[in-house]
Write a protein that holds these residues in place. Structure first.
Motif, PDB file in Angstrom:
ATOM      1  N   GLU A 123       0.824  -1.213   0.000  1.00  0.00           N
ATOM      2  CA  GLU A 123       0.000   0.000   0.000  1.00  0.00           C
ATOM      3  C   GLU A 123       0.861   1.268   0.000  1.00  0.00           C
ATOM      4  OE1 GLU A 123      -3.189   0.506  -0.474  1.00  0.00           O
ATOM      5  OE2 GLU A 123      -3.707  -1.623  -0.535  1.00  0.00           O
ATOM      6  N   TYR A 152       0.807   4.032  -2.899  1.00  0.00           N
ATOM      7  CA  TYR A 152       0.469   5.408  -2.553  1.00  0.00           C
ATOM      8  C   TYR A 152       1.460   6.385  -3.177  1.00  0.00           C
ATOM      9  CZ  TYR A 152      -1.038   9.406   0.219  1.00  0.00           C
ATOM     10  OH  TYR A 152      -1.520  10.637   0.604  1.00  0.00           O
ATOM     11  N   ASP A 162       0.796   8.786  -6.686  1.00  0.00           N
ATOM     12  CA  ASP A 162       0.580  10.197  -6.360  1.00  0.00           C
ATOM     13  C   ASP A 162       1.500  11.084  -7.201  1.00  0.00           C
ATOM     14  OD1 ASP A 162      -0.059  12.622  -5.275  1.00  0.00           O
ATOM     15  OD2 ASP A 162       0.353  12.041  -3.204  1.00  0.00           O
ATOM     16  N   MET A 171      -0.793  10.614   4.451  1.00  0.00           N
ATOM     17  CA  MET A 171      -0.357   9.324   3.942  1.00  0.00           C
ATOM     18  C   MET A 171      -0.520   8.241   5.001  1.00  0.00           C
ATOM     19  SD  MET A 171       3.326   8.060   2.395  1.00  0.00           S
ATOM     20  CE  MET A 171       4.143   7.887   3.978  1.00  0.00           C
TER      21      MET A 171
END
Length: 153
Positions: free
Chosen positions: A90, A94, A98, A114
């Protein structure tokens, strides 16, 4: 005489109210500390996570992260799977997805946002509230120009 009796009654009522209030406050404190002790947690760390930063089809550099996280041990026993590798996945997703991250100014990056997003995502995937907190121990960026020309192992 009546004045002395009224003052005596007022003092008695104040003393009784203070004792009852103190008992209630102490009971609340004891209840909170018992609840806090009942939740057993454990601190863990991820290994170093390297996320390539790709722009215009070319690797421009790598984001390097090292995360620490806290797990709820009782929830971990009932979880469908362990959160360790899921947290790494994850976190990678992320940062990789982004495009708004300005790697030249990482001091402006919202680490708290975050962390909250990672907690939600991991807990959703393991179907339990296993991860309690995520902390960032290291978050740096290494441009590809800094990684070329280094001697190998």
């Amino acid at each position: 005489m009546i004045r002395a009796v009224v003052i005596g009654l007022a003092a008695t009522v104040a003393a009784i109210a203070a004792e009852v209030g103190t008992d209630k406050v102490l009971a609340l404190r004891q209840g909170h500390s018992t609840a806090a002790v009942a939740r057993a947690t454990e601190a863990r760390k991820t290994h170093e996570i390297n996320v390539p930063r790709i722009k215009d089809g070319v690797i421009k550099g790598y984001a390097v992260m090292l995360l620490s996280y806290t797990v709820d041990l009782s929830a971990l026993r009932t979880a469908a799977m362990a959160p360790d590798s899921i947290l790494v996945d994850e976190a990678f997703r992320y940062v990789y997805d982004d495009d708004t991250i300005d790697f030249d100014h990482l001091d402006r990056f919202d680490l708290a946002r975050m962390s909250k997003a990672l907690i939600r995502a991991v807990n959703a995937r393991v179907k339990a509230d296993v991860v309690v907190d995520v902390g960032v121990q290291e978050f740096t960026y290494a441009p590809i120009s800094d990684t070329h020309g280094r001697p190998g192992p």
